[in-house]
Scaffold this motif. Structure first.
Motif, PDB file in Angstrom:
ATOM      1  N   SER A 282      -8.758  16.861   9.620  1.00 53.06           N
ATOM      2  CA  SER A 282      -7.432  17.162   9.800  1.00 53.06           C
ATOM      3  C   SER A 282      -6.464  15.822  10.314  1.00 53.06           C
ATOM      4  O   SER A 282      -5.633  15.674   9.960  1.00 53.06           O
ATOM      5  CB  SER A 282      -6.847  18.227  10.322  1.00 53.06           C
ATOM      6  OG  SER A 282      -7.324  18.244  11.783  1.00 53.06           O
ATOM      7  N   LEU A 283      -7.365  15.080  11.543  1.00 50.47           N
ATOM      8  CA  LEU A 283      -6.721  14.004  12.190  1.00 50.47           C
ATOM      9  C   LEU A 283      -6.500  12.921  11.186  1.00 50.47           C
ATOM     10  O   LEU A 283      -5.814  12.157  11.072  1.00 50.47           O
ATOM     11  CB  LEU A 283      -7.505  13.549  13.409  1.00 50.47           C
ATOM     12  CG  LEU A 283      -6.994  14.490  14.728  1.00 50.47           C
ATOM     13  CD1 LEU A 283      -8.168  13.999  15.684  1.00 50.47           C
ATOM     14  CD2 LEU A 283      -5.559  14.635  14.913  1.00 50.47           C
ATOM     15  N   LYS A 284      -7.523  12.661  10.296  1.00 51.19           N
ATOM     16  CA  LYS A 284      -7.722  11.482   9.485  1.00 51.19           C
ATOM     17  C   LYS A 284      -6.888  11.945   8.310  1.00 51.19           C
ATOM     18  O   LYS A 284      -6.110  10.981   7.894  1.00 51.19           O
ATOM     19  CB  LYS A 284      -9.277  11.550   8.807  1.00 51.19           C
ATOM     20  CG  LYS A 284      -9.516  10.413   7.824  1.00 51.19           C
ATOM     21  CD  LYS A 284      -9.292   9.091   8.524  1.00 51.19           C
ATOM     22  CE  LYS A 284      -9.456   8.000   7.581  1.00 51.19           C
ATOM     23  NZ  LYS A 284      -9.158   6.678   8.462  1.00 51.19           N
ATOM     24  N   SER A 285      -6.571  12.975   7.772  1.00 52.95           N
ATOM     25  CA  SER A 285      -5.616  13.430   6.855  1.00 52.95           C
ATOM     26  C   SER A 285      -4.267  13.230   7.497  1.00 52.95           C
ATOM     27  O   SER A 285      -3.301  12.242   6.761  1.00 52.95           O
ATOM     28  CB  SER A 285      -5.872  14.724   6.600  1.00 52.95           C
ATOM     29  OG  SER A 285      -4.597  15.090   5.448  1.00 52.95           O
TER      30      SER A 285
ATOM     31  N   VAL B 187     -14.507  17.261  21.807  1.00 47.69           N
ATOM     32  CA  VAL B 187     -13.909  18.260  21.046  1.00 47.69           C
ATOM     33  C   VAL B 187     -13.910  17.792  19.655  1.00 47.69           C
ATOM     34  O   VAL B 187     -14.433  18.420  18.380  1.00 47.69           O
ATOM     35  CB  VAL B 187     -12.212  18.603  21.209  1.00 47.69           C
ATOM     36  CG1 VAL B 187     -11.585  19.286  20.016  1.00 47.69           C
ATOM     37  CG2 VAL B 187     -12.159  19.336  22.475  1.00 47.69           C
ATOM     38  N   LEU B 188     -13.767  16.438  19.473  1.00 54.19           N
ATOM     39  CA  LEU B 188     -13.831  16.020  18.043  1.00 54.19           C
ATOM     40  C   LEU B 188     -15.149  16.056  17.467  1.00 54.19           C
ATOM     41  O   LEU B 188     -15.563  16.185  16.228  1.00 54.19           O
ATOM     42  CB  LEU B 188     -13.300  14.335  18.113  1.00 54.19           C
ATOM     43  CG  LEU B 188     -11.863  14.170  18.188  1.00 54.19           C
ATOM     44  CD1 LEU B 188     -11.677  12.711  18.139  1.00 54.19           C
ATOM     45  CD2 LEU B 188     -11.437  14.660  16.812  1.00 54.19           C
TER      46      LEU B 188
ATOM     47  N   LYS C 127      -1.242  10.254   6.128  1.00 49.21           N
ATOM     48  CA  LYS C 127      -0.091  10.842   5.711  1.00 49.21           C
ATOM     49  C   LYS C 127       1.235   9.936   6.584  1.00 49.21           C
ATOM     50  O   LYS C 127       2.063   9.360   5.905  1.00 49.21           O
ATOM     51  CB  LYS C 127       0.235  12.389   5.941  1.00 49.21           C
ATOM     52  CG  LYS C 127      -0.499  13.096   4.860  1.00 49.21           C
ATOM     53  CD  LYS C 127      -0.348  14.473   5.086  1.00 49.21           C
ATOM     54  CE  LYS C 127      -1.247  15.239   4.143  1.00 49.21           C
ATOM     55  NZ  LYS C 127      -1.180  16.764   4.555  1.00 49.21           N
ATOM     56  N   PHE C 128       0.482   9.678   7.783  1.00 55.96           N
ATOM     57  CA  PHE C 128       1.465   8.822   8.667  1.00 55.96           C
ATOM     58  C   PHE C 128       1.610   7.435   7.940  1.00 55.96           C
ATOM     59  O   PHE C 128       2.681   6.881   7.903  1.00 55.96           O
ATOM     60  CB  PHE C 128       0.846   8.714  10.178  1.00 55.96           C
ATOM     61  CG  PHE C 128       1.628   7.768  10.770  1.00 55.96           C
ATOM     62  CD1 PHE C 128       2.860   7.704  11.528  1.00 55.96           C
ATOM     63  CD2 PHE C 128       0.869   6.617  11.112  1.00 55.96           C
ATOM     64  CE1 PHE C 128       3.581   6.964  12.117  1.00 55.96           C
ATOM     65  CE2 PHE C 128       1.627   5.572  11.898  1.00 55.96           C
ATOM     66  CZ  PHE C 128       2.723   5.804  12.301  1.00 55.96           C
TER      67      PHE C 128
END
Length: 100
Positions: free
Chosen positions: A58-61, A48-49, A65-66
């Motif tokens: 979006s996962l990197k973003s 999927v990635l 943020k985390f």
């Protein structure tokens, strides 16, 4: 007569050992099934990635943020300098006064 008793005892020991081995084998089989399921999900996630670059971005973003939130809440970690992260500034949290 003692041969009969010892043969019965050895038969019971053998049965007990066989039962324990079967239980151990069943437990190991279940653990391997769990590993197989986890590996299948990992492979699915990788597919999927690799096929959806938007998801990777979006996962990197989300990870960035985390890390910013974590730096604000927990303070900088060992590998981070406090001034290297803009979100790592001290928040304006009112301090409790002792003895009041």
């Amino acid at each position: 007569m003692s041969d009969d008793i010892s043969s019965v005892q050895s038969c019971e020991d053998f049965s007990r050992e066989r039962l324990q081995l079967n239980q151990h084998l069943e437990k190991m089989t279940e653990q391997m099934e769990n590993v197989s399921v986890k590996l299948s999900w990992m492979a699915y996630d990788m597919v999927v990635l690799r096929t959806s670059p938007d998801l990777a971005e979006s996962l990197k973003s989300l990870e960035n943020k985390f890390l910013k939130c974590k730096a604000v809440i927990c303070g900088p970690t060992d590998g981070q300098d406090k001034n290297s992260h803009p979100a790592a500034e001290e928040p304006n949290i009112p301090q409790e006064k002792n003895g009041v």
